[in-house]
Design an enzyme around this catalytic site. Structure first.
Site, short mmCIF file in Angstrom:
data_model
loop_
_atom_site.label_atom_id
_atom_site.label_comp_id
_atom_site.label_asym_id
_atom_site.label_seq_id
_atom_site.Cartn_x
_atom_site.Cartn_y
_atom_site.Cartn_z
CG HIS A 3 -0.39 0.25 2.53
ND1 HIS A 3 -0.15 -0.76 3.43
CD2 HIS A 3 0.00 1.39 3.14
CE1 HIS A 3 0.35 -0.25 4.53
NE2 HIS A 3 0.46 1.06 4.39
CG ASP B 129 -0.07 -4.05 2.79
OD1 ASP B 129 0.19 -3.47 1.72
OD2 ASP B 129 -0.25 -3.44 3.87
CB SER C 244 3.39 1.67 5.95
OG SER C 244 2.15 1.43 6.55
#
Length: 284
Positions: A131, A161, A236
């Site tokens: 993402h 992911d 992230s």
């Protein structure tokens, strides 16, 4: 209990977001699109920072004014006693762990936002979240020393992911050491390293709060390592490392209150699952 997930956010779409019981939502930790209005949580951070700086400025001004008023009014007060400098020595403990891992951690920038990543081998490959780079086939990675290198996306696994980037100058990179998430125990010390809110090279400490926490990424259920190490938007794709400096997870999401900030519940993809996926992407 299974934590449900929704899709919303960075670009179109932003990537998996988690939803917990009312009063908290788990969101992927990517940066907002450039030019978009700052989220409330970001605004609160900004206001707090401005307030802190304003207070510091006021203190400096007051000190300067006091010094000016005291000129000619007698000798200056004696300086407060200070400890003698400690003898130089090698780093130890978590300081040594952070110093060992930081050169392997990068900031990842794309046209629509960014996040973090870490070097996984000596051939120029960097692991991050899918993402973080969604919708982009190229990115810029910023090394720990501030150098910027162009990278291309060589593959991604949306269900997990995860994505892998590749640069043309692998000698510029320092590979991280991958550990075993299967060896983790609840209570183990861990560090989360990345670029929360664009602050590259940020290190936060915590413990492993839970193992095999079941969450939902998009339409797929997955297990994750839960930690209370502070993780925020921009973390992230960065590494979760153990006290030996071995990567044991890929920081991916947090449970967040209404302000959008960290409340001590973060999630990382276990490295025992992430590493084989990265190897497959690189191989293919």
């Amino acid at each position: 209990m299974v934590l449900e997930a929704a899709m919303r956010g960075l670009g179109s779409p932003r990537g998996p977001e988690f939803v917990t019981p009312p009063a908290a939502a788990i969101v992927p930790q990517d940066l907002p699109r450039k030019g978009a209005p700052p989220p409330k949580g970001r605004l609160l951070v900004t206001v707090a920072l401005v307030a802190a700086l304003t207070g510091a400025t006021a203190g400096v001004a007051a000190g300067a004014a006091g010094a000016w008023l005291s000129e000619g009014a007698g000798p200056a007060p004696a300086a407060l006693p200070r400890a003698a400098p400690a003898p130089s020595a090698g780093l130890s403990g978590l300081s040594a762990t952070a110093a060992r891992v930081l050169p392997s951690v990068v900031s990842v920038e794309t046209g629509g936002g960014g996040g973090s990543g870490f070097v996984v081998d000596g051939r120029g490959h960097i692991l991050t979240n899918a993402h973080v780079i969604r919708g982009s086939d190229r990115a810029t990675v910023v090394l720990n020393d501030g150098r910027r290198i162009n990278a291309r996306v060589i593959g991604e696994d949306d269900d997990e992911d995860l994505a892998v980037l590749e640069v043309d100058y692998p000698r510029e990179l320092t590979p991280a050491t991958l550990g075993r998430s299967g060896d983790l125990a609840v209570g183990d010390q861990v560090l989360a390293i990345g670029s929360p809110l664009g602050l590259s090279g940020t290190v936060t400490a915590g413990i492993v709060s839970a193992l095999d926490r079941e969450v939902r990424l998009g339409s797929v259920r997955r297990t994750a390592v839960q930690t209370d190490a502070s993780i925020n938007p921009g973390n992230s794709g960065g590494p979760l490392v153990n006290a030996r400096g071995e990567v044991v997870g890929v920081n991916t999401a947090i449970a967040s209150g209404r302000g959008g900030g960290n409340i001590g519940i973060g999630f990382a993809i276990p490295i025992d699952r992430a590493a084989p996926i990265a190897e497959r992407i690189i191989r293919n």
